[in-house]
Design an enzyme around this catalytic site. Structure first.
Site, PDB file in Angstrom:
ATOM      1  N   ASP A  34      -4.698  -1.429  -7.801  1.00 18.89           N
ATOM      2  CA  ASP A  34      -4.509  -1.242  -6.362  1.00 18.89           C
ATOM      3  C   ASP A  34      -3.320  -0.328  -6.070  1.00 18.89           C
ATOM      4  OD1 ASP A  34      -6.623  -3.017  -5.509  1.00 18.89           O
ATOM      5  OD2 ASP A  34      -5.368  -4.637  -6.253  1.00 18.89           O
TER       6      ASP A  34
ATOM      7  N   HIS B 169      -1.423  -9.139 -11.486  1.00 23.19           N
ATOM      8  CA  HIS B 169      -2.793  -9.417 -11.061  1.00 23.19           C
ATOM      9  C   HIS B 169      -3.096 -10.886 -11.294  1.00 23.19           C
ATOM     10  CE1 HIS B 169      -7.212  -9.194 -10.896  1.00 23.19           C
ATOM     11  NE2 HIS B 169      -7.054  -8.072 -10.221  1.00 23.19           N
TER      12      HIS B 169
END
Length: 431
Positions: free
Chosen positions: A366, A308
């Protein structure tokens, strides 16, 4: 707050300028450059504003090094485990967890505002059948200002409150209708006897011809997706909402602007990109090939859904989302879904590989949210609309906070101009 004993000194051509340091309750100190141009005649240069605090806020705090996400001080994992989405909405909007009576009243208000104006149905039918649901949502949410004139005056606190409740209540209905329209099925009206997440699933998957019962495991997983995407500090779409709001635009226009920004594949499309990668891998047998490609610095292939930009450690939302993914896959099974089979095996092999552990490339929110939505039966085109639905309360909370800030002014970024300097116009026959 400002610590008067701490300043930063900037020296330009031998002349020094003292800049105040602002000390937050958490995070690094911030250099206050508001008077820099007036005093020193220079701007700062920060493409993407990645080193610039555009506002002060009390809503959400992220510590990327620790892998920490707090909403009003409460860790996201505790909220996802113990709370539910509408309670988190109340927390983000009002700053504190509600008492039981306040929560009951808030839930009742949201539940009774889920229907949209009947004439808005005609608005949906003006889109092509193959329109992307996000395109539909941008248009419909922006058009709400044409239907709800009694909540567009941003100077009226009561109207701001009504607009906030309306958008939280109606966004699931709008998203579900965009989905139903895209697949040619009739709209399903909201039901007041269902909770927020169950109501959304019912509007997406029920049909008038037969009864549809929402599984509580799927409803809980959907609720967690909403919670884990509710707010994420000053990201691109939130900053877009704040910038639009700074001009005095009505709340529906501001949220529509946020939805449009979220539609960008670099922002809201990460879980869709992850599913597309899993489909590209295709089978469990090909996973080692793609892991090897991800390790090859000369190969442009990257494992989507791992690591991330902000979190340099574990994404704190991913642990909770993984639990939901496991529950959903146990319920629905993965035997007949090659995409989900690839996802589970890829997760296992990546977590066992020292290369990914050393670089802290762990599965993020995600990766797991895409798996859950795929298992539930949502097409990838609905992933970002669901993200927008979830993030609406964060956008609204940030919008309300900005409007109540006495120091807020219209956004006006500066630039480093590299074009031509002044030159005289040349008549066309002389060029």
């Amino acid at each position: 707050m400002t610590d008067s004993s701490k300043t930063a000194t900037l020296t330009i051509d031998g002349k020094s300028f003292d800049l105040p340091l602002l000390s937050p309750t958490a995070g690094p100190d911030v250099i206050d450059i508001r008077k820099l141009y007036a005093e020193a005649g220079v701007f700062t240069y920060d493409p993407g504003y990645t080193s610039t605090a555009s506002c002060d806020s009390t809503i959400t705090y992220i510590d990327g090094a620790k892998g920490e996400l707090l909403h009003r001080g409460y860790p996201i994992d505790q909220l996802a485990e113990k709370s539910h989405y509408l309670e988190v909405c109340y927390l983000l909007l009002y700053g504190e967890l509600p008492k039981a009576s306040d929560l009951e009243a808030f839930e009742a208000t949201i539940t009774r505002h889920t229907m949209i104006h009947e004439q808005m149905h005609n608005f949906f039918r003006g889109f092509r059948r193959d329109a992307h649901p996000m395109a539909t949502m941008v248009g419909v949410v922006g058009a709400m200002s044409a239907f709800y004139h009694d909540s567009t005056d941003i100077s009226d606190p009561r109207q701001r409150e009504i607009a906030s409740h309306r958008m939280i209540a109606k966004m699931p209905t709008i998203a579900a209708m965009a989905y139903k329209y895209s697949i040619g099925q009739p709209f399903v009206y909201p039901r007041n006897d269902l909770d927020y997440a169950s109501n959304f699933l019912h509007m997406c998957f029920a049909v008038p011809a037969e009864q549809y019962e929402v599984d509580p495991i799927l409803s809980r997983a959907m609720d967690r997706i909403f919670i884990l995407h509710a707010d994420h500090e000053q990201n691109a779409s939130t900053s877009t909402v704040r910038l639009a709001s700074s001009s005095g635009a009505n709340p529906f226009a501001c949220i529509a602007a946020g939805i449009a920004c979220l539609w960008g594949p670099a922002h809201g499309g990460a879980n869709q990109a992850c599913l597309e990668m899993l489909k590209e891998i295709g089978s469990v047998e090909r996973i080692p090939e793609f892991i090897a490609r991800a390790k090859d610095k000369d190969d442009p292939f990257r494992l989507m859904g791992f690591g991330h930009r902000v979190y340099k450690n574990v994404d704190p939302r991913a642990k909770v989302m993984k639990q939901s993914a496991d529950e959903v896959l146990d319920l629905l099974g993965i035997e007949n879904n090659p995409v989900l089979q690839v996802a589970k095996e890829l997760e296992k092999q990546a977590l066992d590989d020292p290369y990914f552990a050393d670089k802290k490339l762990f599965p993020n929110v995600d990766f797991y949210s895409g798996i859950i939505l795929e298992a539930m039966g949502f097409p990838t085109s609905m992933f970002t609309p669901i993200f927008a639905l979830s993030r609406t309360v964060g956008w609204i909370s940030q919008w309300k906070e900005q409007l109540s800030d006495p120091a807020h002014k219209i956004g006006r970024p500066r630039q480093l101009y590299l074009g031509e300097t002044a030159r005289d116009y040349i008549d066309v026959e002389d060029r």
